[in-house]
Design an enzyme around this catalytic site. Structure first.
Site, PDB file in Angstrom:
ATOM      1  N   HIS A  49       1.913   6.080 -11.740  1.00 28.20           N
ATOM      2  CA  HIS A  49       2.717   7.268 -11.460  1.00 28.20           C
ATOM      3  C   HIS A  49       3.345   7.789 -12.749  1.00 28.20           C
ATOM      4  O   HIS A  49       4.547   7.683 -12.964  1.00 28.20           O
ATOM      5  CB  HIS A  49       3.777   6.971 -10.392  1.00 28.20           C
ATOM      6  CG  HIS A  49       3.183   6.712  -9.058  1.00 28.20           C
ATOM      7  ND1 HIS A  49       2.691   7.718  -8.253  1.00 28.20           N
ATOM      8  CD2 HIS A  49       2.963   5.565  -8.390  1.00 28.20           C
ATOM      9  CE1 HIS A  49       2.203   7.197  -7.141  1.00 28.20           C
ATOM     10  NE2 HIS A  49       2.348   5.894  -7.201  1.00 28.20           N
ATOM     11  N   ASP A  91       5.669  12.995  -7.312  1.00 25.95           N
ATOM     12  CA  ASP A  91       6.153  11.616  -7.419  1.00 25.95           C
ATOM     13  C   ASP A  91       7.620  11.602  -7.699  1.00 25.95           C
ATOM     14  O   ASP A  91       8.247  10.684  -7.966  1.00 25.95           O
ATOM     15  CB  ASP A  91       5.401  10.850  -8.510  1.00 25.95           C
ATOM     16  CG  ASP A  91       4.041  10.349  -8.030  1.00 25.95           C
ATOM     17  OD1 ASP A  91       3.903  10.050  -6.844  1.00 25.95           O
ATOM     18  OD2 ASP A  91       3.132  10.254  -8.869  1.00 25.95           O
TER      19      ASP A  91
END
Length: 91
Positions: A49, A91
């Site tokens: 991420h 995210d």
């Protein structure tokens, strides 16, 4: 090629090339600051991420929108912009 800012570079290029900056009357300086701020929240030490992953998601959303027939035709510019912003900050 992106100067270490894959998400900012791709985000700006897609918003510009699709005409969304003009359609939404976005201030380019504020847009660049926003993209840099969001990208700064993605930590490079996170192997998945990170900003490269977010750029990949953005590119995938772009491909789905353009090749999937949502744009032009189905999604209006505001919906198109919302899809890109959602991908950028997902995210």
């Amino acid at each position: 090629a992106s100067g270490g800012r894959p998400l900012s570079a791709l985000g700006y290029w897609l918003l510009h090339s699709t005409g969304l900056i003009t359609a939404a009357c976005l201030d380019t300086r504020k847009l660049v600051r926003f993209l840099h701020a969001v990208e700064g929240c993605y930590h490079p030490e996170n192997r998945y991420h990170n900003s490269t992953h977010a750029a990949d998601v953005l590119q995938t959303v772009h491909a789905c929108v353009m090749r999937g027939g949502l744009r032009p035709g189905y999604a209006d510019p505001l919906s198109h912009l919302a899809l890109y912003l959602a991908a950028i900050v997902h995210d």
